[in-house]
Design an enzyme around this catalytic site. Structure first.
Site, PDB file in Angstrom:
ATOM      1  N   ALA A  34     -24.496 -14.348   3.405  1.00 58.92           N
ATOM      2  CA  ALA A  34     -23.726 -15.499   3.883  1.00 58.92           C
ATOM      3  C   ALA A  34     -23.002 -15.101   5.171  1.00 58.92           C
ATOM      4  CB  ALA A  34     -22.750 -16.005   2.818  1.00 58.92           C
ATOM      5  N   LEU A  35     -23.772 -14.578   6.077  1.00 63.06           N
ATOM      6  CA  LEU A  35     -23.197 -13.946   7.267  1.00 63.06           C
ATOM      7  C   LEU A  35     -22.523 -14.958   8.203  1.00 63.06           C
ATOM      8  CD1 LEU A  35     -25.993 -11.348   8.126  1.00 63.06           C
ATOM      9  CD2 LEU A  35     -24.042 -11.122   6.582  1.00 63.06           C
ATOM     10  N   HIS A  36     -21.499 -14.494   8.883  1.00 65.34           N
ATOM     11  CA  HIS A  36     -20.764 -15.318   9.842  1.00 65.34           C
ATOM     12  C   HIS A  36     -20.418 -14.450  11.048  1.00 65.34           C
ATOM     13  CE1 HIS A  36     -17.277 -13.194   8.329  1.00 65.34           C
ATOM     14  NE2 HIS A  36     -17.637 -13.532   7.103  1.00 65.34           N
ATOM     15  N   HIS A  39     -19.232 -10.855  10.601  1.00 59.05           N
ATOM     16  CA  HIS A  39     -20.263  -9.838  10.329  1.00 59.05           C
ATOM     17  C   HIS A  39     -20.971  -9.432  11.623  1.00 59.05           C
ATOM     18  CE1 HIS A  39     -20.226 -11.773   6.191  1.00 59.05           C
ATOM     19  NE2 HIS A  39     -19.998 -10.507   5.930  1.00 59.05           N
ATOM     20  N   GLN A  63     -18.720  -6.437  -8.904  1.00 61.14           N
ATOM     21  CA  GLN A  63     -17.387  -6.627  -8.328  1.00 61.14           C
ATOM     22  C   GLN A  63     -16.826  -8.030  -8.555  1.00 61.14           C
ATOM     23  OE1 GLN A  63     -18.974  -5.814  -4.196  1.00 61.14           O
ATOM     24  NE2 GLN A  63     -17.365  -7.263  -3.641  1.00 61.14           N
ATOM     25  N   GLY A 150     -14.648  -4.955   7.782  1.00 62.39           N
ATOM     26  CA  GLY A 150     -13.700  -5.840   8.451  1.00 62.39           C
ATOM     27  C   GLY A 150     -12.288  -5.658   7.898  1.00 62.39           C
ATOM     28  N   GLN A 156      -9.451  -3.766   0.506  1.00 64.08           N
ATOM     29  CA  GLN A 156     -10.783  -3.162   0.300  1.00 64.08           C
ATOM     30  C   GLN A 156     -10.970  -1.967   1.242  1.00 64.08           C
ATOM     31  OE1 GLN A 156     -14.672  -5.236  -0.430  1.00 64.08           O
ATOM     32  NE2 GLN A 156     -14.906  -5.009   1.760  1.00 64.08           N
ATOM     33  N   SER A 188     -15.028 -16.299   7.086  1.00 65.07           N
ATOM     34  CA  SER A 188     -15.318 -15.739   5.766  1.00 65.07           C
ATOM     35  C   SER A 188     -16.517 -16.466   5.173  1.00 65.07           C
ATOM     36  CB  SER A 188     -14.104 -15.944   4.849  1.00 65.07           C
ATOM     37  OG  SER A 188     -14.479 -15.780   3.509  1.00 65.07           O
ATOM     38  N   ARG A 190     -16.802 -17.448   2.274  1.00 63.81           N
ATOM     39  CA  ARG A 190     -16.329 -18.509   1.383  1.00 63.81           C
ATOM     40  C   ARG A 190     -16.056 -19.823   2.104  1.00 63.81           C
ATOM     41  NH1 ARG A 190     -13.434 -16.387  -3.529  1.00 63.81           N
ATOM     42  NH2 ARG A 190     -14.508 -14.435  -3.836  1.00 63.81           N
TER      43      ARG A 190
END
Ligand code: PAF
Length: 286
Positions: A34-36, A39, A63, A150, A156, A188, A190
């Site tokens: 789901a790259l943006h 990324h 996860q 990122g 994270q 993101s 999402r």
């Protein structure tokens, strides 16, 4: 047509990487697809550091602490491959669950101390253990000189730094800036689940953090936090947490320190969003 490579097995990936000779360096950009634009910035940074960039696309089941989140995670492989191809010669690694976790794979359990109990850790039990395991495994599989992550997932990044040091992995962790839309809304995966109205409403996150930056000049952290929460609650999102932390320990602070950062999580209807921002310049000026 640009030279574009998609590999699903470790063996075929290793063959491809070997083609460049033993001295060529690899940068790894681990993703769940789901790259943006965020990324793509990581990939560009990787290209500036190493001879080859490997982008892994793997929706890591271990996860997700809610099955619903795993099921709803956007899977957009064709779109991802197209986006990456626009950057040129990128190696894409799309392993199956069995490839990443073969039968003989043993999960590790790393004591992350405070890092796993605060913020995301508190609200997503087991999440960081899943991240530790998949990133460790990906690094061991790809053997990159550089591993790029990122800053959007600030906690994270702290966990991965800790993991890489703990296992003495031979890779340099490279943090990359958050990519924001002109409204300030952080890129993101999402975001794809948000309507235009929801995206508009979610700008309150960035506004609150900017407001906090101003407050940091005149209030104590706890006063600033209280005012920021009041400000945030004027919008329509539901706040899960807003905290002001030391950038190393992620412990909430009561006096300002260089690099002090606000981190927050909020629900925009069904979508949970996180963001963070440095409030006080760090000593290095980063
Ligand atoms: O940030 C992500 O997309 C994931 O947590 C990561 C680092 C790719 C591990 O699955």
């Amino acid at each position: 047509m640009k030279d574009l490579n998609v590999f699903t097995t470790l063996e075929s990936l290793r063959e491809r990487v070997k083609e460049n000779g033993d001295n060529s360096s690899v940068a790894l950009v681990p993703t769940m697809g789901a790259l943006h634009h965020g990324h793509l910035e990581l990939v560009k940074k990787g290209m500036s550091l190493a001879d080859e960039v490997v982008v892994s696309i793997f929706v890591n089941p271990t996860q997700f602490n809610k099955k619903e989140d795993l099921d709803n995670y956007p899977r957009t492989l064709e779109h991802d491959v197209r986006l990456l191809s626009s950057l040129g010669n990128v190696i894409i690694f799309t392993p199956s669950v069995n490839e990443v976790y073969p039968e003989n794979h043993c999960d590790v359990t790393l004591d992350l101390g405070n890092l796993e109990h605060v913020m995301e850790g508190e609200f997503r039990p087991g999440h960081f253990n899943g991240v530790v395991n998949v990133v460790k495994r990906l690094i061991e599989m790809v053997q990159p000189a550089y591993s790029l992550f990122g800053l959007k997932d600030f906690q994270q990044l702290a966990v991965i730094n800790f993991m890489v040091k703990s296992y003495d992995l031979d890779t340099q962790v490279v943090p990359c800036d958050i990519v924001r839309e002109p409204s300030g809304f952080a890129s993101s995966s999402r975001n794809q689940r948000l309507s235009e109205q929801e995206k508009f409403d979610a700008v309150i996150i960035h506004k609150t953090m900017m407001h906090l930056r101003d407050l940091a000049k005149k209030c104590t952290p706890s006063e600033a936090k209280k005012k920021a929460v009041d400000f945030f609650n004027k919008g329509t999102l539901e706040l899960e947490y807003l905290t002001i932390v030391d950038p190393e320990t992620l412990m909430e602070i009561d006096t300002w320190v260089p690099g002090a950062r606000t981190c927050l999580a909020a629900h925009c209807n069904k979508v949970r969003l996180i963001d963070n921002m440095e409030l006080i310049a760090s000593e290095l000026g980063a």
